[in-house]
Design a protein around this motif. Sequence first.
Motif, PDB file in Angstrom:
ATOM      1  N   ARG A  19      -4.516  -1.548 -14.614  1.00 37.68           N
ATOM      2  CA  ARG A  19      -4.015  -1.181 -13.292  1.00 37.68           C
ATOM      3  C   ARG A  19      -4.447  -2.274 -12.335  1.00 37.68           C
ATOM      4  O   ARG A  19      -5.624  -2.440 -12.068  1.00 37.68           O
ATOM      5  CB  ARG A  19      -4.552   0.169 -12.824  1.00 37.68           C
ATOM      6  N   SER A  20      -3.475  -3.013 -11.823  1.00 34.52           N
ATOM      7  CA  SER A  20      -3.783  -4.112 -10.917  1.00 34.52           C
ATOM      8  C   SER A  20      -3.621  -3.708  -9.465  1.00 34.52           C
ATOM      9  O   SER A  20      -4.356  -4.182  -8.601  1.00 34.52           O
ATOM     10  CB  SER A  20      -2.859  -5.311 -11.207  1.00 34.52           C
ATOM     11  N   PHE A  21      -2.635  -2.852  -9.180  1.00 28.71           N
ATOM     12  CA  PHE A  21      -2.268  -2.548  -7.805  1.00 28.71           C
ATOM     13  C   PHE A  21      -2.473  -1.075  -7.489  1.00 28.71           C
ATOM     14  O   PHE A  21      -2.084  -0.201  -8.271  1.00 28.71           O
ATOM     15  CB  PHE A  21      -0.786  -2.871  -7.570  1.00 28.71           C
ATOM     16  N   SER A  22      -3.048  -0.804  -6.332  1.00 28.97           N
ATOM     17  CA  SER A  22      -3.031   0.555  -5.794  1.00 28.97           C
ATOM     18  C   SER A  22      -1.649   0.809  -5.207  1.00 28.97           C
ATOM     19  O   SER A  22      -0.853  -0.122  -5.019  1.00 28.97           O
ATOM     20  CB  SER A  22      -4.092   0.704  -4.704  1.00 28.97           C
ATOM     21  N   ASP A  23      -1.361   2.061  -4.875  1.00 26.21           N
ATOM     22  CA  ASP A  23      -0.065   2.373  -4.274  1.00 26.21           C
ATOM     23  C   ASP A  23       0.118   1.625  -2.955  1.00 26.21           C
ATOM     24  O   ASP A  23       1.216   1.150  -2.642  1.00 26.21           O
ATOM     25  CB  ASP A  23       0.072   3.880  -4.051  1.00 26.21           C
ATOM     26  N   GLU A  24      -0.954   1.520  -2.187  1.00 25.98           N
ATOM     27  CA  GLU A  24      -0.858   0.810  -0.912  1.00 25.98           C
ATOM     28  C   GLU A  24      -0.544  -0.671  -1.130  1.00 25.98           C
ATOM     29  O   GLU A  24       0.273  -1.263  -0.415  1.00 25.98           O
ATOM     30  CB  GLU A  24      -2.166   0.946  -0.128  1.00 25.98           C
ATOM     31  N   GLN A  25      -1.179  -1.268  -2.111  1.00 26.61           N
ATOM     32  CA  GLN A  25      -0.918  -2.672  -2.408  1.00 26.61           C
ATOM     33  C   GLN A  25       0.490  -2.876  -2.957  1.00 26.61           C
ATOM     34  O   GLN A  25       1.156  -3.876  -2.642  1.00 26.61           O
ATOM     35  CB  GLN A  25      -1.964  -3.192  -3.397  1.00 26.61           C
ATOM     36  N   LEU A  26       0.942  -1.921  -3.759  1.00 29.70           N
ATOM     37  CA  LEU A  26       2.310  -2.002  -4.277  1.00 29.70           C
ATOM     38  C   LEU A  26       3.319  -1.958  -3.142  1.00 29.70           C
ATOM     39  O   LEU A  26       4.290  -2.730  -3.114  1.00 29.70           O
ATOM     40  CB  LEU A  26       2.588  -0.834  -5.229  1.00 29.70           C
ATOM     41  N   ARG A  27       3.094  -1.032  -2.218  1.00 33.58           N
ATOM     42  CA  ARG A  27       4.017  -0.868  -1.088  1.00 33.58           C
ATOM     43  C   ARG A  27       4.104  -2.169  -0.276  1.00 33.58           C
ATOM     44  O   ARG A  27       5.171  -2.529   0.229  1.00 33.58           O
ATOM     45  CB  ARG A  27       3.539   0.288  -0.203  1.00 33.58           C
ATOM     46  N   ALA A  28       2.979  -2.877  -0.176  1.00 29.35           N
ATOM     47  CA  ALA A  28       2.954  -4.119   0.591  1.00 29.35           C
ATOM     48  C   ALA A  28       3.558  -5.291  -0.178  1.00 29.35           C
ATOM     49  O   ALA A  28       3.954  -6.289   0.426  1.00 29.35           O
ATOM     50  CB  ALA A  28       1.513  -4.454   0.979  1.00 29.35           C
ATOM     51  N   THR A  29       3.639  -5.178  -1.506  1.00 35.32           N
ATOM     52  CA  THR A  29       4.059  -6.304  -2.340  1.00 35.32           C
ATOM     53  C   THR A  29       5.508  -6.205  -2.799  1.00 35.32           C
ATOM     54  O   THR A  29       6.174  -7.226  -2.987  1.00 35.32           O
ATOM     55  CB  THR A  29       3.126  -6.423  -3.567  1.00 35.32           C
ATOM     56  N   LEU A  30       6.007  -4.974  -3.000  1.00 38.94           N
ATOM     57  CA  LEU A  30       7.363  -4.776  -3.522  1.00 38.94           C
ATOM     58  C   LEU A  30       8.283  -4.279  -2.414  1.00 38.94           C
ATOM     59  O   LEU A  30       8.129  -3.140  -1.945  1.00 38.94           O
ATOM     60  CB  LEU A  30       7.351  -3.766  -4.671  1.00 38.94           C
ATOM     61  N   PRO A  31       9.258  -5.068  -1.977  1.00 46.68           N
ATOM     62  CA  PRO A  31      10.195  -4.604  -0.945  1.00 46.68           C
ATOM     63  C   PRO A  31      10.939  -3.338  -1.341  1.00 46.68           C
ATOM     64  O   PRO A  31      11.271  -2.515  -0.490  1.00 46.68           O
ATOM     65  CB  PRO A  31      11.157  -5.795  -0.791  1.00 46.68           C
ATOM     66  N   GLY A  32      11.186  -3.160  -2.639  1.00 50.71           N
ATOM     67  CA  GLY A  32      11.920  -1.989  -3.106  1.00 50.71           C
ATOM     68  C   GLY A  32      11.044  -0.867  -3.614  1.00 50.71           C
ATOM     69  O   GLY A  32      11.509   0.000  -4.367  1.00 50.71           O
ATOM     70  N   PHE A  33       9.764  -0.872  -3.203  1.00 54.36           N
ATOM     71  CA  PHE A  33       8.818   0.149  -3.693  1.00 54.36           C
ATOM     72  C   PHE A  33       9.336   1.561  -3.456  1.00 54.36           C
ATOM     73  O   PHE A  33       9.843   1.890  -2.388  1.00 54.36           O
ATOM     74  CB  PHE A  33       7.476  -0.008  -2.989  1.00 54.36           C
ATOM     75  N   ARG A  34       9.184   2.402  -4.504  1.00 51.23           N
ATOM     76  CA  ARG A  34       9.526   3.818  -4.380  1.00 51.23           C
ATOM     77  C   ARG A  34       8.379   4.662  -4.911  1.00 51.23           C
ATOM     78  O   ARG A  34       7.899   4.434  -6.030  1.00 51.23           O
ATOM     79  CB  ARG A  34      10.816   4.142  -5.140  1.00 51.23           C
ATOM     80  N   ALA A  35       7.948   5.617  -4.124  1.00 53.49           N
ATOM     81  CA  ALA A  35       6.801   6.446  -4.488  1.00 53.49           C
ATOM     82  C   ALA A  35       7.094   7.311  -5.705  1.00 53.49           C
ATOM     83  O   ALA A  35       6.165   7.750  -6.393  1.00 53.49           O
ATOM     84  CB  ALA A  35       6.394   7.322  -3.306  1.00 53.49           C
ATOM     85  N   ASP A  36       8.374   7.597  -5.981  1.00 59.18           N
ATOM     86  CA  ASP A  36       8.704   8.452  -7.117  1.00 59.18           C
ATOM     87  C   ASP A  36       8.817   7.673  -8.427  1.00 59.18           C
ATOM     88  O   ASP A  36       9.023   8.263  -9.484  1.00 59.18           O
ATOM     89  CB  ASP A  36      10.000   9.232  -6.859  1.00 59.18           C
TER      90      ASP A  36
END
Length: 643
Positions: free
Chosen positions: A440-457
């Motif tokens: 696990r490299s990214f927390s959800d917060e870090q993912l949201r900041a890194t992926l423009p298309g981030f989806r919580a689901d």
Amino acid sequence: MCGLLAYLTDRWADVSPELVDAVSGAAHLMRHRGPDEPGTWSDGDVVLGFNRLSIIDIAHSHQPLRWGPPETPDRYVLVFNGEIYNYLELREELAAEHGASFATDGDGEAIVAAFHHWGTAALSRLRGMFAFALWDTAERVLFCARDPFGIKPLYMSTGPGGTAVGSEKKCLLELAGPAGVDLGIDERAVQHYTVLQYVPEPESLHRGIRRLESGSYATVRPGEAPEVTRYFHPKFAAVPFVAGREQSRYDEITAVLEDSVAKHMRADVTVGAFLSGGIDSTAIAALAMRHNPRLITFTTGFEREGFSEVDVAVASAEAIGARHVTKVVSPAEFVAALPEIVWYLDEPVADPALVPLFFIAREARKHVKVVLSGEGADELFGGYTIYREPLSLKAFDYLPQPVRRSLGKASKPLPDGMRGKSLLHRGSLTLEERYYGNARSFSDEQLRATLPGFRADWTHTDVTAALYATSDGWDPVARMQHIDLFTWLRGDILVKADKMTMANSLELRVPFLDPEVFAVASRLPFDQKITRTTTKYALRRALEPIVPAHVLNRPKLGFPVPIRHWLRAGELLDWANETIAASQAGDLIDLAAVRRMLDEHRSGASDHSRRLWTVLIFMLWHAIFVERSVTPLISEPHYPVQL
């Protein structure tokens, strides 16, 4: 060990000379998997392509291989990647019980004859690693299958023009036009990759290409989508040890490993072994020495103090009496090889250890054609340190869930790195919430900041929910092992093992990942895998007479790579800056966020090394396979001579 390719046309289309040429050209892209002998075969519905790395029955067993019963002697045509280690026993049984006859001395005919007489039940009788496509000329059906653990890969794509199946994705990309396959990027798979550091099966980063999962088979008819069925359903069913009879169980482990290594030594070419300095590879090498006293072992290290297993591996080789070869990798070599390595991978895998594996495979191929290695021991016997987490969190099991949740909320305001914060957070979560494999490299917060298309689901539960449902009621370590069998092992460990060795026309064999070894390991109870002071407890006890004392209880290191240091200065930092500046993947990765991560890492404010490596490898993959802005220098097969 080879590369296979099959193209089954649509119901209303016939195989044309142009299609045969297209398949032959696509198969040439994986010539490194089998530089000894190419081959093609076709009829009105299917084209089969093949590249052979000759290991067993070198003078014969050519592929595509034809076999059939006396009444229809050429009914089946096989293209097969892998090795069946119990092929001699299977051939003997098939001849005695069914009168089967064979024209070669190899293992390919054993697969076809077993399928003809036993049907899909034959898959559970095959002791080895395999991915194959078998064309039935009578029924006009293509049957494809992978080994239980996913040691050998198999990609599949289906479009209006037909279905393609191959050992490497790049070949299917080449055939996407004739098949009419959708090559759009799967953004959900991109998010899964960023979280997990690999693309989980059956996904790929291209929407129209998927992978046949480990332990599964597919039946394909012209004009129809593949019908996929799982045949391997692993279970960790613990059998408690009987007081006073512990040694008999340890002896059982030793015996099954000795038998597996003996079977894995079957070859008509020279067999060596990788030696990382840990217990797993050392055990395999020591057992292999019993069958080849002139065994050569191989290890790799880096030009940085503290990032090398070389000294321990050399001592281990001396202790077991093996000749040893070492390859030291410089930062410049490391960086220069990255485009070629990612091209061989087909899909990004953000595990830095695959780079030294590539180099040691290239070195080993100068001396041998087959190597044994220790992959799979951790998943089967409980070798990862994180498997001890249920012991450290045991106290939380006695707290009501609302109290656990409250403790988790209370931990959030605490400063990062503060003693106890991580413990409170992890203790507030259920196993299903906190564990989804060894990365696990990214927390959800870090993912949201890194992926423009981030989806919580789009979460890890896409991958793990069904696996946890299957393991309901098992002890927590068994459930973690089960998750890793279907995630980390087949998504990272076995992908890098296959791709990096095959890149160098080298066959890698993994004796721990044997059905008979799994049967013994799966019965171990919790306390024989994990204790408060060690991992793989039963395996260590079983290997006491085999493994040198200096290795027996060493912590797990593998091939450590100093990317944390290299990303702060020198060649790797320069490469990172250039990769970000040139990348056209801004619709998938926030390049400004990556730049900020790199700046923070370079200054020492944070350690973003694994996160940076994950997104940088994705950018390089994107540049090679999507932008086509990077063209790796791929040489012809390195060692086409027999060894």
